[in-house]
Design an enzyme around this catalytic site. Structure first.
Site, PDB file in Angstrom:
ATOM      1  N   ASP A  77      -1.553  -1.470  10.245  1.00  0.00           N
ATOM      2  CA  ASP A  77      -1.757  -1.252   8.772  1.00  0.00           C
ATOM      3  C   ASP A  77      -2.693  -2.551   8.365  1.00  0.00           C
ATOM      4  O   ASP A  77      -2.994  -2.546   7.275  1.00  0.00           O
ATOM      5  CB  ASP A  77      -0.551  -1.229   7.873  1.00  0.00           C
ATOM      6  CG  ASP A  77       0.265   0.272   8.116  1.00  0.00           C
ATOM      7  OD1 ASP A  77      -0.465   1.148   8.636  1.00  0.00           O
ATOM      8  OD2 ASP A  77       1.231   0.188   7.629  1.00  0.00           O
ATOM      9  N   LYS A 103       0.766  -0.947   0.091  1.00  0.00           N
ATOM     10  CA  LYS A 103      -0.156   0.034  -0.050  1.00  0.00           C
ATOM     11  C   LYS A 103       0.861   1.137  -0.122  1.00  0.00           C
ATOM     12  O   LYS A 103       2.113   1.223   0.557  1.00  0.00           O
ATOM     13  CB  LYS A 103      -1.016   0.053   1.225  1.00  0.00           C
ATOM     14  CG  LYS A 103      -0.340   0.232   2.507  1.00  0.00           C
ATOM     15  CD  LYS A 103      -0.120   1.735   2.970  1.00  0.00           C
ATOM     16  CE  LYS A 103       0.488   1.495   4.513  1.00  0.00           C
ATOM     17  NZ  LYS A 103       1.942   2.580   4.477  1.00  0.00           N
TER      18      LYS A 103
END
Ligand code: C5P
Length: 288
Positions: A135, A12
């Site tokens: 995350d 990401k």
């Protein structure tokens, strides 16, 4: 039912990152937009007894410190399953601000769910992910999302734009913990405007979005490593619309509106950096 499977684990980037303040639990309150890119680890799982983790990257721990191990341990603790063998074919740079470890852990959560047919829903998987790292919930969800709290409050965003990017990982690592600890909002030069960023995202307004792209953690990382600033500058000189550090760094990504400019930027950055990638938005992200 199969005894083994492979799950893709995309990296990401943070296309917007604001830190609102420090919380009583020591974590920081975030307002960030995370976006999966097609830089992907492959996570192979096989039914087994106990937990075994192997990778093709000698820098990575293969025991309890590996987040993929922790994900398997969490699943074994909740369900009566004998175990899993994990092999991670690593492509995502380590210590780079790209959630490489978190995405592998998310792949293990999703993969064990599938392998043992456990029927756990997405919300529960995200909640368990939050126990592993901030995350991980986003990496379970995938796609693009507005992420708040310490990383566990997720609002999926529509994939309005497919981005063409160049990503550069300089030859050093940063500790997320150290970057957050050194963060001081008073030292941030340009304070971000989340609403304007989201407005541009919803309207598919690429130029407007690029104008609003900010990562407040650059105020820490760039001070420590001015090289991050120079990478951003060079990427902009090659014709990028914008260049920004991802997460707590040190990776920098730049967005291009023309693929050929991106290709030229890769060649140029490759003269100075080994880890340069031409990447795009991860198209199968979201709604796993
Ligand atoms: O959750 P995770 O273990 O990935 O976070 C690593 C470190 O980053 C934490 O120990 C904390 O110091 C910092 N962090 C933070 N606020 C967040 C996420 C991470 O302060 N929202």
């Amino acid at each position: 039912m199969s005894n083994s499977l492979m799950i893709k684990a995309p990296a990401k980037i943070n296309i917007f990152l604001d830190v609102k303040g420090k919380r009583p639990d020591g974590y920081h309150e975030l307002e960030t937009v995370m976006h999966q890119i097609d830089l992907v680890d492959q996570v192979y799982l096989e039914k087994s007894t106990g937990i075994e983790v192997k990778t093709n990257n000698p820098m990575l721990p293969e025991g309890e410190e590996n987040l993929a191990y922790q994900a398997a341990w969490l699943m074994m603790n909740h369900f009566n399953i004998p175990g899993v063998k994990i092999y991670i074919d690593k492509t995502i740079p380590v210590g780079a601000g790209l959630a490489g470890g978190s995405t592998d852990a998310a792949a293990v959560l999703r993969g064990i769910n599938q392998l043992y047919n456990l029927g756990i829903n997405m919300t529960t998987l995200c909640q368990w992910g939050a126990q592993i790292g901030s995350d991980v919930p986003f990496c379970v969800l995938g796609g693009t999302a507005l992420v708040r709290g310490r990383g566990e409050v997720l609002t999926p965003l529509p994939s309005t734009m497919s981005l063409h990017m160049v990503l550069v990982k300089p030859n050093f690592e940063l500790s997320t913990r150290d970057v957050y600890q050194a963060f001081n909002r008073d030292k941030v030069e340009v304070l971000p405007a989340g609403e304007r960023f989201l407005d541009a995202w919803y309207k598919c307004d690429m130029i407007g979005m690029c104008k609003e792209m900010v990562n407040v953690l650059e105020s820490v990382s760039v001070r420590q490593y001015p090289e991050i600033f120079y990478i951003k500058q060079r990427l902009r000189q090659t014709g990028a619309l914008v260049a920004l550090m991802s997460g707590s760094g040190p990776s920098v990504f730049a967005i291009f509106d023309q693929q050929d400019l991106a290709r030229k930027a890769v060649d140029l950055m490759n003269l100075s950096y080994r880890e340069v990638y031409q990447v795009s938005s991860y198209t199968s992200g979201g709604g796993y």
